[in-house]
Design a protein around this motif. Structure first.
Motif, mmCIF file in Angstrom:
data_model
loop_
_atom_site.group_PDB
_atom_site.id
_atom_site.type_symbol
_atom_site.label_atom_id
_atom_site.label_comp_id
_atom_site.label_asym_id
_atom_site.label_seq_id
_atom_site.Cartn_x
_atom_site.Cartn_y
_atom_site.Cartn_z
ATOM 1 N N UNK A 111 0.860 -1.184 0.000
ATOM 2 C CA UNK A 111 0.000 0.000 0.000
ATOM 3 C C UNK A 111 0.897 1.235 0.000
ATOM 4 N N UNK A 112 0.744 2.105 -0.999
ATOM 5 C CA UNK A 112 1.477 3.378 -1.023
ATOM 6 C C UNK A 112 0.608 4.420 -0.321
ATOM 7 N N UNK A 113 0.947 4.754 0.912
ATOM 8 C CA UNK A 113 0.139 5.700 1.681
ATOM 9 C C UNK A 113 1.040 6.577 2.553
ATOM 10 N N UNK A 114 0.558 7.773 2.848
ATOM 11 C CA UNK A 114 1.243 8.661 3.791
ATOM 12 C C UNK A 114 2.346 9.504 3.190
ATOM 13 N N UNK A 115 2.622 9.363 1.900
ATOM 14 C CA UNK A 115 3.702 10.116 1.273
ATOM 15 C C UNK A 115 3.193 11.463 0.769
ATOM 16 N N UNK A 116 4.028 12.489 0.875
ATOM 17 C CA UNK A 116 3.682 13.820 0.393
ATOM 18 C C UNK A 116 4.228 14.093 -1.007
ATOM 19 N N UNK A 117 5.282 13.363 -1.396
ATOM 20 C CA UNK A 117 5.944 13.590 -2.676
ATOM 21 C C UNK A 117 5.882 12.296 -3.489
ATOM 22 N N UNK A 118 5.396 12.385 -4.724
ATOM 23 C CA UNK A 118 5.157 11.173 -5.506
ATOM 24 C C UNK A 118 5.540 11.371 -6.978
ATOM 25 N N UNK A 119 6.824 11.636 -7.269
ATOM 26 C CA UNK A 119 7.219 11.896 -8.658
ATOM 27 C C UNK A 119 7.142 10.676 -9.562
ATOM 28 N N UNK A 120 7.116 9.472 -8.995
ATOM 29 C CA UNK A 120 7.038 8.262 -9.820
ATOM 30 C C UNK A 120 5.590 7.866 -10.108
ATOM 31 N N UNK A 121 4.659 8.711 -9.652
ATOM 32 C CA UNK A 121 3.223 8.535 -9.940
ATOM 33 C C UNK A 121 2.700 7.187 -9.471
ATOM 34 N N UNK A 122 3.070 6.808 -8.283
ATOM 35 C CA UNK A 122 2.571 5.559 -7.715
ATOM 36 C C UNK A 122 1.082 5.683 -7.388
ATOM 37 N N UNK A 123 0.394 4.566 -7.417
ATOM 38 C CA UNK A 123 -1.028 4.528 -7.091
ATOM 39 C C UNK A 123 -1.176 4.602 -5.576
ATOM 40 N N UNK A 153 8.722 0.952 4.121
ATOM 41 C CA UNK A 153 8.802 1.885 5.246
ATOM 42 C C UNK A 153 8.764 3.333 4.770
ATOM 43 N N UNK A 154 8.390 4.221 5.685
ATOM 44 C CA UNK A 154 8.280 5.643 5.368
ATOM 45 C C UNK A 154 9.660 6.297 5.306
ATOM 46 N N UNK A 155 9.917 7.029 4.227
ATOM 47 C CA UNK A 155 11.168 7.777 4.105
ATOM 48 C C UNK A 155 11.104 9.049 4.945
ATOM 49 N N UNK A 171 4.354 5.365 10.356
ATOM 50 C CA UNK A 171 3.031 5.398 10.999
ATOM 51 C C UNK A 171 1.965 4.626 10.243
ATOM 52 N N UNK A 172 2.181 4.381 8.946
ATOM 53 C CA UNK A 172 1.172 3.657 8.167
ATOM 54 C C UNK A 172 1.274 2.143 8.327
ATOM 55 N N UNK A 389 -14.755 8.184 13.997
ATOM 56 C CA UNK A 389 -14.165 9.279 13.222
ATOM 57 C C UNK A 389 -13.148 8.754 12.202
ATOM 58 N N UNK A 390 -13.246 7.444 11.895
ATOM 59 C CA UNK A 390 -12.503 6.799 10.816
ATOM 60 C C UNK A 390 -10.992 6.732 11.047
ATOM 61 N N UNK A 391 -10.608 6.563 12.288
ATOM 62 C CA UNK A 391 -9.228 6.199 12.598
ATOM 63 C C UNK A 391 -9.144 4.679 12.713
ATOM 64 N N UNK A 392 -7.975 4.146 12.306
ATOM 65 C CA UNK A 392 -7.737 2.704 12.422
ATOM 66 C C UNK A 392 -6.560 2.495 13.351
ATOM 67 N N UNK A 393 -6.836 1.841 14.482
ATOM 68 C CA UNK A 393 -5.868 1.749 15.569
ATOM 69 C C UNK A 393 -5.483 0.296 15.829
ATOM 70 N N UNK A 394 -4.340 0.151 16.491
ATOM 71 C CA UNK A 394 -3.894 -1.166 16.959
ATOM 72 C C UNK A 394 -3.420 -1.016 18.394
ATOM 73 N N UNK A 395 -3.615 -2.056 19.191
ATOM 74 C CA UNK A 395 -3.080 -2.056 20.549
ATOM 75 C C UNK A 395 -2.738 -3.484 20.942
#
Length: 451
Positions: A111-123, A153-155, A171-172, A389-395
């Motif tokens: 899953x490509x999520x949480x990134x602010x910069x996406x020059x490779x145009x990932x989905x 992992x997040x860069x 965090x994702x 409120x649509x948060x997904x948590x783990x504990x």
């Protein structure tokens, strides 16, 4: 009785479309080998033909920019056109094993999520890639294929095209799994690490839930990494201390590359269609030699769905055919990753994993109790919570009996009961049997899935 079988496992780091501009290609060259060249189409052609003096690095750079390596499939339409061919029965049978079993794919979806910069145009988005391939498997009747888990992992600067290794800084990570449990009733048992990299934090994370890890890239004679600055000296995928003879192992607590007494099993998995740690004829022969000694062997290899996989498939099949001539007593067969792990480790337990879940409500507190019908793989199942409120948590659970019985209290110190939309509990056993149980915020059953 000896099992002289090589289980051939094609692992695909399933990441969806990828775009790379001409300028970005030359920027990668600079990062990898430290040479700056004007980014032109003419220079790219010269590099591919080894016509520019690079102080002895001409062959390496030609590999980096080989046409089949950089001709990325940058839209889903291009990927799907390839899939229409390679997932067809006729194509699979073209590269069948000696028993007649056609080619099998293992789709390790990210899953490509949480990134602010996406020059490779990932989905970008949760489940986008997972859903795309699950639909493809259903539409083509590809029941022989398996879907598994891949993670990037997040860069540091949240750039989707930059490599990273830290699970703790991602965090994702937990939200990805929590969403997979709650929104797709699914939980992984097999894993492929992003950028081939594991570190102590990911090592210990995987120990809790993932039985089978297709990660080891140790090779007996490979020295190509020392000439590539972005992977030199153990950067990213470091497997220098791990076994290289295609044996599998359970890692040590303090060193994932050494054999020890941890839970999961790590299998070797080399690259094809890339620039380093490449599967070659010597490596294929080595796997067959091990199987010839009566040791069942997983021969796993990986590439990406955003490249043309057809040349890789033809090349690997040719190497398998050649090795089989040298070792006529060895049987080889195409396999799913989970099936291969079970066969190689001699795992025969067919009893499904079942999680018995009970809720108790008293004085505004919601108490959850979980009991397993057998030992789970790790010390606890995975607890996922979706809030209103649509948060997904783990504990973490409170462990009453490790691997068998757990509890959790929803209150002001954890998650307030009135804020809960849905609860998911998922886990696997040491055999890769999975159970996912879902409940609404009041604790009423929504569904239970076992596979």
């Amino acid at each position: 009785m000896a099992n002289s079988t090589v289980y051939v496992v094609h692992c695909i780091d399933t990441e969806g479309p990828l775009h790379e501009s001409l300028q970005a290609t030359f920027e990668r060259i600079r990062h990898i080998v430290g040479i700056e060249i004007e980014p032109t189409a003419a220079n790219l052609k010269k590099l591919q033909n080894r016509e520019i003096d690079l102080n002895g690095q001409e062959e390496l750079v030609s590999q980096i920019v080989a046409p089949h390596v950089i001709e990325y499939k940058d839209t889903w339409d291009k990927i799907d056109a390839m899939m229409e061919e390679i997932m067809s029965p006729a194509y699979r049978q073209k590269y069948a094993d000696p028993s007649g079993q056609g080619w099998i794919y293992n789709w390790f979806a990210v899953d490509h999520v949480g990134f602010d910069v996406n020059p490779r145009r990932r989905d970008m988005g949760y489940h986008n890639i997972f859903d795309h391939y699950r639909h493809l498997l259903q539409a083509t009747g590809s029941t022989q294929d398996e879907i598994h888990w891949h993670f990037h992992p997040m860069s540091t600067y949240k750039e989707a095209h930059i490599c990273a290794t830290s699970f703790l800084n991602s965090p994702h990570l937990l939200e990805t799994l929590a969403r997979r449990v709650i929104e797709r009733s699914w939980f992984p048992t097999c894993f492929r690490p992003g950028f081939h990299a594991e570190r102590p934090d990911s090592h210990w994370f995987l120990e809790q839930w993932i039985p089978f890890d297709f990660a080891n890239q140790s090779m007996s004679r490979d020295r190509s990494e020392s000439r590539q600055k972005d992977v030199d000296d153990g950067r990213l995928g470091d497997w220098r201390r791990a076994v290289w003879d295609w044996s599998h192992y359970r890692p040590a607590h303090d060193d994932y590359q050494r054999e020890g007494s941890c839970n999961r099993t790590i299998f070797k998995c080399l690259n094809v269609g890339s620039r380093f740690r490449l599967l070659n004829q010597s490596e294929v022969d080595l796997a067959f030699r091990r199987a010839d000694e009566g040791l069942p062997t997983v021969l796993a290899f990986t590439n990406h769905d955003y490249r043309d996989m057809r040349p890789d498939i033809a090349n690997v099949h040719a190497m398998l055919t050649e090795a089989a001539k040298k070792y006529p007593n060895v049987r080889w067969e195409h396999s799913g990753a989970l099936k291969a792990a079970r066969q190689t480790l001699g795992l025969r337990d067919a009893q499904p994993l079942d999680l018995d879940v009970r809720f108790e409500r008293e004085d505004g507190v919601l108490r959850l109790r979980v009991r397993s019908n057998k030992d789970t793989f790790g010390p606890q199942p995975f607890l996922a919570v979706q809030t209103k409120d649509q948060r997904f948590l783990h504990d973490n659970f409170d462990l009453q009996t490790p691997r068998r019985e757990w509890s959790y209290v929803f209150d002001r110190n954890s998650v307030r009961p009135e804020s809960i939309e849905r609860i998911g509990i998922a886990g696997s056993d040491a055999y890769g049997n999975v159970c996912v149980a879902l409940f609404d915020g009041a604790g009423s059953p929504v569904g239970k899935t076992s596979f």
